[in-house]
Design an enzyme around this catalytic site. Sequence first.
Site, PDB file in Angstrom:
ATOM      1  N   GLN A   1       0.826  -1.215   0.000  1.00 16.35           N
ATOM      2  CA  GLN A   1       0.000   0.000   0.000  1.00 16.35           C
ATOM      3  C   GLN A   1       0.861   1.267   0.000  1.00 16.35           C
ATOM      4  O   GLN A   1       0.476   2.292   0.568  1.00 16.35           O
ATOM      5  CB  GLN A   1      -0.954  -0.017   1.199  1.00 16.35           C
ATOM      6  CG  GLN A   1      -2.146  -0.940   1.019  1.00 16.35           C
ATOM      7  CD  GLN A   1      -3.004  -0.539  -0.185  1.00 16.35           C
ATOM      8  OE1 GLN A   1      -3.074   0.625  -0.563  1.00 16.35           O
ATOM      9  NE2 GLN A   1      -3.651  -1.513  -0.791  1.00 16.35           N
ATOM     10  N   SER A   2       2.022   1.219  -0.624  1.00 13.74           N
ATOM     11  CA  SER A   2       2.927   2.364  -0.625  1.00 13.74           C
ATOM     12  C   SER A   2       2.330   3.572  -1.367  1.00 13.74           C
ATOM     13  O   SER A   2       1.983   3.475  -2.550  1.00 13.74           O
ATOM     14  CB  SER A   2       4.239   1.950  -1.286  1.00 13.74           C
ATOM     15  OG  SER A   2       4.997   3.084  -1.632  1.00 13.74           O
ATOM     16  N   ASN A   3       2.234   4.695  -0.654  1.00 14.21           N
ATOM     17  CA  ASN A   3       1.824   5.947  -1.300  1.00 14.21           C
ATOM     18  C   ASN A   3       2.896   6.411  -2.273  1.00 14.21           C
ATOM     19  O   ASN A   3       2.602   6.971  -3.323  1.00 14.21           O
ATOM     20  CB  ASN A   3       1.616   7.044  -0.250  1.00 14.21           C
ATOM     21  CG  ASN A   3       0.518   6.699   0.725  1.00 14.21           C
ATOM     22  OD1 ASN A   3      -0.619   6.460   0.327  1.00 14.21           O
ATOM     23  ND2 ASN A   3       0.849   6.642   2.011  1.00 14.21           N
TER      24      ASN A   3
END
Length: 326
Positions: free
Chosen positions: A71-73
């Site tokens: 879920q890396s921004n």
Amino acid sequence: MKASKVKLANLPTPISKATRFSAELGAEVYIKRDDFTGIEISGNKVRKLEYVFKQVLEQGYKSVITTGGLQSNHCRATTAVATKLGLKTTLLLRKTEDPVVEGNFFLDKLFGAEIIFCTPDEYRQSRNQIMNKIALEKQNNGEKCFVVPEGASFGIGSMGYFNAMEEILDQEKEMGIVFDTIVSATGSGGTYSGLYLANKYFNLNKTIIGFSVCDDSHYFKNHINNINKEAIDYLDKEIDLTTDDIHINDKYSGIGYAISRPEELEFIEYFARLEAIVLDPVYTGKAMYGLYNEIKAGTFDNAGNILFIHTGGLFGLFPKQSQFEY
Ligand SMILES: *Cc1c(COP(=O)(O)O)cnc(C)c1O
């Protein structure tokens, strides 16, 4: 500053006072809305990417590779930026049990990133080697590929928040206010590094506090100092670097990176109902929860005007939706 940027983000981002939150705490808390930097590129990473992609374009790269959690921004923002500029993206993502296509990971796919998974051990020990190897393979096939480290937290990326501090100084003049203390979440250190360097460069004497969302303060002092050492190449003035004045509070990282405790989610709900501002569970929720508790404990009694940087992360909230009991 000796670096220049490609214009990608909606800047300056607004600053407004969190009036009800401040009243409840008897403090002066303002929020800089870096979650407003854009939609697809929302959050803090695009400020760093503006400087990174200037180099990428100038040096004729055709693609980029970067890395992060599922879920890396940062991975989502990098993919959006590269796509917008007509470049290809490869993401090396840390694989969890069963990766669900949602939130940031969904957007990575929507923007057409090539996804490669690694195990948590590979991620910890050799993510940079793996990325370098993939980039070399691409280069041998005629596709020059730029390696962006985790969070774009390296020398040139640091200029993003150096520049954000310049923006804050302009806003202080406009608003007729001085922010004595600046607070943000710390995950890979680049945001802190940029703010820290600008604070020294312009002799601002602000207190900058990073709330860690993963590692301990000892780790971050060294890590941020290393980013600082790389970043001073882009400054046209000598700056004394020491780890002594790097302030990282590591008491609110909770039970692990991207894992939420009930009290953190309850705080996100409390804050949403007070200010109608959405915090994210991985970064800003933990950092603001930390600030809230520290103000209540009295450790911010001499903090003056506090500016909290809302670094984004909205898309990471939706995968946690089922943990809210609605
Ligand atoms: C990456 C990130 C941070 C942390 O910034 P670093 O520069 O990596 O320390 C904070 N908030 C959000 C929403 C992020 O995506």
